[in-house]
Design an enzyme around this catalytic site. Structure first.
Site, mmCIF file in Angstrom:
data_model
loop_
_atom_site.group_PDB
_atom_site.id
_atom_site.type_symbol
_atom_site.label_atom_id
_atom_site.label_comp_id
_atom_site.label_asym_id
_atom_site.label_seq_id
_atom_site.Cartn_x
_atom_site.Cartn_y
_atom_site.Cartn_z
ATOM 1 N N ASP A 19 -15.219 14.821 26.942
ATOM 2 C CA ASP A 19 -13.757 14.882 26.904
ATOM 3 C C ASP A 19 -13.112 13.513 26.864
ATOM 4 O O ASP A 19 -11.954 13.393 27.208
ATOM 5 C CB ASP A 19 -13.228 15.719 28.086
ATOM 6 N N GLU A 20 -13.867 12.501 26.437
ATOM 7 C CA GLU A 20 -13.211 11.207 26.369
ATOM 8 C C GLU A 20 -13.765 10.337 25.261
ATOM 9 O O GLU A 20 -14.879 10.548 24.764
ATOM 10 C CB GLU A 20 -13.265 10.483 27.711
HETATM 11 N N1 LIG Z 1 -18.496 17.027 38.492
HETATM 12 C C1 LIG Z 1 -18.077 17.391 37.254
HETATM 13 C C2 LIG Z 1 -17.066 16.658 36.600
HETATM 14 C C3 LIG Z 1 -16.671 17.063 35.339
HETATM 15 N N2 LIG Z 1 -17.255 18.138 34.745
HETATM 16 C C4 LIG Z 1 -16.845 18.598 33.399
HETATM 17 C C5 LIG Z 1 -15.686 19.568 33.507
HETATM 18 C C6 LIG Z 1 -14.487 18.732 33.188
HETATM 19 O O1 LIG Z 1 -13.415 19.494 32.652
HETATM 20 C C7 LIG Z 1 -15.064 17.748 32.170
HETATM 21 C C8 LIG Z 1 -14.290 16.463 32.075
HETATM 22 O O2 LIG Z 1 -14.320 15.746 33.306
HETATM 23 P P1 LIG Z 1 -13.080 14.917 33.813
HETATM 24 O O3 LIG Z 1 -13.539 14.044 34.924
HETATM 25 O O4 LIG Z 1 -12.430 14.241 32.669
HETATM 26 O O5 LIG Z 1 -12.096 15.990 34.452
HETATM 27 P P2 LIG Z 1 -11.057 16.958 33.763
HETATM 28 O O6 LIG Z 1 -10.909 16.685 32.309
HETATM 29 O O7 LIG Z 1 -11.409 18.351 34.087
HETATM 30 O O8 LIG Z 1 -9.702 16.629 34.532
HETATM 31 P P3 LIG Z 1 -8.790 15.328 34.345
HETATM 32 O O9 LIG Z 1 -7.491 15.815 33.802
HETATM 33 O O10 LIG Z 1 -8.655 14.745 35.700
HETATM 34 O O11 LIG Z 1 -9.478 14.422 33.374
HETATM 35 O O12 LIG Z 1 -16.395 17.511 32.619
HETATM 36 C C9 LIG Z 1 -18.247 18.833 35.408
HETATM 37 O O13 LIG Z 1 -18.757 19.813 34.861
HETATM 38 N N3 LIG Z 1 -18.635 18.460 36.656
HETATM 39 MG MG LIG Z 2 -10.639 14.736 31.536
HETATM 40 MG MG LIG Z 3 -13.357 12.574 31.429
#
Ligand SMILES: Nc1ccn([C@H]2C[C@H](O)[C@@H](COP(=O)(O)OP(=O)(O)OP(=O)(O)O)O2)c(=O)n1
Ligand SMILES: [Mg+2]
Ligand SMILES: [Mg+2]
Length: 345
Positions: free
Chosen positions: A108-109
């Site tokens: 996602d990045e």
């Molecule tokens: N311990 C974790 C951290 C993340 N992820 C997966 C689910 C998240 O949706 C994705 C992306 O991680 P991010 O840290 O970017 O978190 P999010 O995108 O969900 O939220 P944010 O808006 O804070 O970026 O990776 C996961 O499976 N387990």
């Molecule tokens: Mg994210």
């Molecule tokens: Mg991320």
DNA sequence: TCTGGGGTCCTAGGACCC
DNA sequence: TCTGGGGTCCTAGGACCC
């Protein structure tokens, strides 16, 4: 034209947002994604929670049942990686449609490098395009290297743009805990605290010799660089070649029977083998991981004696040989198989 | 509320060779 | 002979991140 800028794009509540895309009626509700989506079952954790669910204290990595206690009204959904993979690919394609350099960094990045006069205009355009083409919201950090860009994106959340460069680094980061830096986790943060180093400013002005003595020459030097807001500026646009691939399972109930354990390893090895052959990669090493009920988690690995292979039977046999290296006289909660991949094909 | 799954990179120690 | 370094391969584990 203008100077080179480094941007970091990170999707908001990524897997929860993808779930909301296919079930629009969930928008605005607390959504928790993880495991099989049944929050009454043990041994499952939250992959991510929507911001509405985070307001209740739900976080990535938290046991699903804990999330349920905190937020029983949330919608709990099973994790569906292939769908997230597809969404991710659409986002990356959108970024690459711009005249910029794109380095994908996980699901996602991405880092974006561009020679522009106005990085804010570029960031706004990228954000808009990702939203229009994929329906997904993201934050964008504008920086002068990967360290600053990455942290800037965090300040942009959710859905915003933030600029962090040498000019405002110390003003913004100086009094924040060193553990907020990317790459400093709980263990390193605790060691820094022991040295009396709490904030980014403390670390940035710390004695280099003291850091090297505690952390070794490489990490010691790197910590200083990190705390001063310096970092890599190179954008690698070539597709990432995976170094390894793994498959692991935590069983709902512990395994105690040796035959059952061997059968579990064989299943994982065959699944992995099929994926490797499908991906056209060769396997050099086979590793097995066993987590006992105590959470003691040793790993054993074997380099394939006859060189890299694409033969699923060889991989399975190797995994079972490696399994022999364990004393399996205690209950097992997790089995894993990892293959290391040849990097020269 | 007991602790997922998928990854990457670094370090350290013993084996083995020169 | 009782004493060296150095280099490389291999495995195990730690730490961190999404
Ligand atoms: N311990 C974790 C951290 C993340 N992820 C997966 C689910 C998240 O949706 C994705 C992306 O991680 P991010 O840290 O970017 O978190 P999010 O995108 O969900 O939220 P944010 O808006 O804070 O970026 O990776 C996961 O499976 N387990
Ligand atoms: Mg994210
Ligand atoms: Mg991320």
């Amino acid at each position: 034209m203008g100077p080179w800028w480094l941007l970091h794009v990170d999707l908001d509540q990524f897997v929860a947002a993808v779930e909301v895309l296919r079930r629009p009626e969930l928008r605005g509700r607390p959504v928790v994604v993880g495991g099989d989506g049944d929050p009454t079952r043990a041994r499952q954790v939250v992959a991510t929670a929507s911001y509405e669910a985070r307001a209740f204290g739900v976080r990535s990595g938290m046991p699903l049942r804990a999330a349920f206690r905190r937020c029983p009204e949330a919608v709990f959904l099973p994790s569906d990686p292939p769908v997230y993979e597809a969404a991710s690919a659409r986002v990356m394609a959108t970024l690459r449609s711009f005249p910029v350099r794109v380095e994908v960094w996980g699901w996602d990045e991405a880092f974006v490098g561009a020679e522009v006069a106005d990085p804010w205009a570029l960031a706004a355009d990228l954000r808009r395009a990702v939203l229009d083409k994929t329906g997904l919201s993201c934050a964008i950090g504008i920086g002068d290297n990967k360290t600053t860009a990455k942290i800037a994106a965090r300040f942009g959340k959710p859905g915003g743009i933030y600029e962090l460069t040498a000019g405002n680094w110390m003003a913004v980061m100086g009094e924040r805990p060193a553990g907020e830096l990317w790459g400093i986790g709980p263990k390193t943060a605790a060691k820094l605290t022991e040295l009396g180093l709490h904030t980014v400013a403390d670390l940035a002005t710390a004695d280099a010799d003291a850091l090297r003595a505690r952390f070794g020459p490489r990490q010691g030097a790197w910590l200083l660089v990190l705390a001063r807001g310096l970092g890599d500026t190179e954008i690698v646009t070539e597709p990432w070649i995976a170094r390894s691939r793994s498959r692991e399972t935590t069983y709902p109930r512990d395994l105690t029977d040796r035959e059952e354990i061997a059968a579990g390893v064989a299943v994982l090895a065959r699944e992995l083998g099929a994926e490797i052959v499908g991906a056209g990669r060769r396997v050099t090493h086979v590793a097995v991981k066993v987590r006992f009920a105590s959470f003691y988690t040793p790993t054993r690995v074997m380099k394939l004696r006859d060189g890299p292979t694409t033969d699923v039977a060889v991989i399975e046999r190797a995994a079972l040989i490696v399994l022999e290296k364990f004393r399996l006289d205690r209950p097992v909660r997790l089995l894993g198989v990892r293959v290391d991949l040849a990097m020269d094909d």
